[in-house]
Motif scaffolding. Structure first.
Motif, PDB file in Angstrom:
ATOM      1  N   ASN A  85       2.320   1.816  -3.371  1.00 19.94           N
ATOM      2  CA  ASN A  85       1.316   2.289  -4.317  1.00 19.94           C
ATOM      3  C   ASN A  85       1.080   3.777  -4.157  1.00 19.94           C
ATOM      4  O   ASN A  85       0.847   4.492  -5.149  1.00 19.94           O
ATOM      5  N   GLN A  86       1.174   4.274  -2.958  1.00 20.26           N
ATOM      6  CA  GLN A  86       0.908   5.688  -2.714  1.00 20.26           C
ATOM      7  C   GLN A  86       2.112   6.575  -3.045  1.00 20.26           C
ATOM      8  O   GLN A  86       1.958   7.729  -3.444  1.00 20.26           O
ATOM      9  N   GLN A  87       3.337   6.057  -2.922  1.00 25.08           N
ATOM     10  CA  GLN A  87       4.538   6.871  -3.093  1.00 25.08           C
ATOM     11  C   GLN A  87       5.084   6.832  -4.515  1.00 25.08           C
ATOM     12  O   GLN A  87       5.675   7.805  -4.977  1.00 25.08           O
ATOM     13  N   LYS A 139       0.825  -1.205   0.000  1.00 23.51           N
ATOM     14  CA  LYS A 139       0.000   0.000   0.000  1.00 23.51           C
ATOM     15  C   LYS A 139       0.864   1.262   0.000  1.00 23.51           C
ATOM     16  O   LYS A 139       0.594   2.244  -0.715  1.00 23.51           O
ATOM     17  N   TRP A 140       1.923   1.240   0.781  1.00 21.34           N
ATOM     18  CA  TRP A 140       2.830   2.387   0.839  1.00 21.34           C
ATOM     19  C   TRP A 140       3.496   2.625  -0.510  1.00 21.34           C
ATOM     20  O   TRP A 140       3.610   3.752  -0.986  1.00 21.34           O
ATOM     21  N   GLU A 191      -5.497  -0.203  -7.058  1.00 22.49           N
ATOM     22  CA  GLU A 191      -6.266   1.006  -6.752  1.00 22.49           C
ATOM     23  C   GLU A 191      -6.014   2.046  -7.848  1.00 22.49           C
ATOM     24  O   GLU A 191      -4.860   2.338  -8.201  1.00 22.49           O
TER      25      GLU A 191
END
Length: 425
Positions: A54-56, A51-52, A114
């Motif tokens: 994917n966000q960064q 998840k990290w 996502e």
């Protein structure tokens, strides 16, 4: 039948099984907790890392990790991922793929989707599985080690704990060999075994006192009864020698003589039973069964008065036994006397074979289920009325057991009546 095991064996087995079971339970709990915690931590860590990333990161730009390998792709560049990864949903998946060394490895693959961006984080768990196998091997070895230690400890403790009990049993066996009883309690500590030894001492004292009283009573009874019986026998013999006796008086004197002889024989047999003493005839002589049976029949003829009853002695073979005539006389007196007593009319046949004697009557008979019960103390047959205490057949059974004979009673198969038998072995 319940299985009988020594107390020491039960203690050792119980201690060993307890140690082994406790070790196995501990090992199972340790492995189960390790597996659950490991899976939970690894899955949570991988999913958070994906998840990290994917966000960064940006689409198409490789993403890395100091501990993990992975990549971030978009829907347009998903073809760059291995074919087996492309359709995986969000989550953590177990996969098996060749590693850089060419060997098959077990991986956990975290996938997060996502907004058209797909993140892949791959974690090699082969090393964890190797560690788990090593842990399982160590735990199993520990279980067996603790089991062996428990077994050794159980053996040592059982020997330590049961040593006083074994010593107590050994002293009891020595008392039986030596034929004398000594106090046990002074040889043991003031514990449970000491209490047991004290209780055994008290029981032995009571038992010894009872045996002494019984022995003294038997001696007193033997002396006090034999003396008047001897006087009766000698007086009767003198009276029979008188020339002026009538036939009626002579017959009565014979009855008194037979009753005196029977009483003497009964006393001798009862003393043998009380002492549990098996004694043979004097000077190695044997007893003629037919002769004793004939004497018993003669002594029982007064019971046949006013009865349409015939008693017959049939000798089909010579039979001699190594036992006192008094013992056999007491046994036959009860069997033949019962047959005459219960037979109101007809015939009583006393048949001597090569290895047995049968008393056959034509009385009311007995029920098959009552045949064995009649030899118990206090049990009387049907039609006994108010006479008798039900002890005659019980005495016969005890005498036969003392000399190894087999006594039995059964109904006649052809007609009314019963058959009493003594088989000499």
């Amino acid at each position: 039948m319940r299985s009988r095991r020594k107390l020491r064996f039960r203690l050792v087995v119980s201690f060993a099984l307890f140690g082994f079971g406790l070790s196995a339970l501990f090992a199972f709990a340790a492995l189960n907790i390790r597996s659950r915690v490991e899976d939970q931590l690894v899955n949570s860590s991988l999913l958070d890392d994906a998840k990290w990333a994917n966000q960064q990161a940006h689409a198409g730009v490789p993403s890395g990790s100091r501990l993990l390998t992975g990549s971030v792709l978009s829907d347009r560049t998903i073809y760059k991922a291995p074919l087996s990864w492309q359709n995986l949903p969000t989550g953590v998946h177990d996969i098996n793929e060749p590693g850089d060394d060419g060997q098959m490895h077990h991986y956990k693959l975290a996938v997060y989707r996502e907004n058209g961006i797909i993140s892949f984080i791959r974690y090699d768990v082969s090393r964890e599985e190797l560690g788990k196998r090593q842990l399982v091997t160590s735990v199993v070895a520990a279980v067996f080690l603790f089991g062996l230690i428990s077994l050794a400890l159980g053996l040592w403790l059982s020997r330590k704990v049961l040593k006083p009990v074994s010593e107590l049993a050994q002293r009891l066996r020595e008392f039986r060999k030596n034929g004398k009883v000594e106090a046990l309690a002074p040889h043991f500590a003031d514990d449970e075994v000491g209490e047991l030894a004290l209780a055994l001492d008290e029981y032995a004292n009571r038992l010894t006192s009872m045996v002494e009283r019984d022995r003294e009573f038997n001696s007193d009874v033997s002396h006090e009864l034999r003396t008047p019986l001897a006087v009766i026998a000698s007086t009767t013999e003198l009276l029979q020698g008188s020339p002026d006796l009538t036939d009626k008086l002579r017959e009565r004197l014979k009855r008194i003589e037979r009753a005196s002889r029977q009483a003497t024989e009964l006393i001798e047999a009862l003393l043998l039973l009380s002492r549990a003493e098996r004694r043979g005839p004097t000077r190695g002589e044997t007893t003629d069964v037919a002769k004793v049976a004939a004497d018993v029949i003669e002594s029982q003829r007064p019971q046949m008065r006013d009865k349409p009853l015939h008693v017959e002695l049939v000798v089909n073979g010579a039979l001699s036994i190594n036992a006192p005539g008094s013992v056999l006389s007491v046994a036959l007196t009860n069997l033949i006397g019962n047959a005459i007593k219960y037979t109101l009319e007809g015939q009583v046949t006393v048949r001597v074979e090569k290895d047995r004697i049968d008393v056959i009557d034509t009385g009311p008979g007995i029920k098959p289920e009552d045949a064995e019960r009649l030899f118990q103390r206090g049990v009387r047959g049907e039609g006994a009325g108010g006479s008798g205490a039900g002890l005659g057949l019980a005495i016969v059974r005890r005498l036969c057991e003392l000399y190894g004979w087999d006594v039995s009673m059964r109904p006649r198969p052809d007609t009314n009546g019963a058959i009493a038998s003594i088989v000499f072995q």
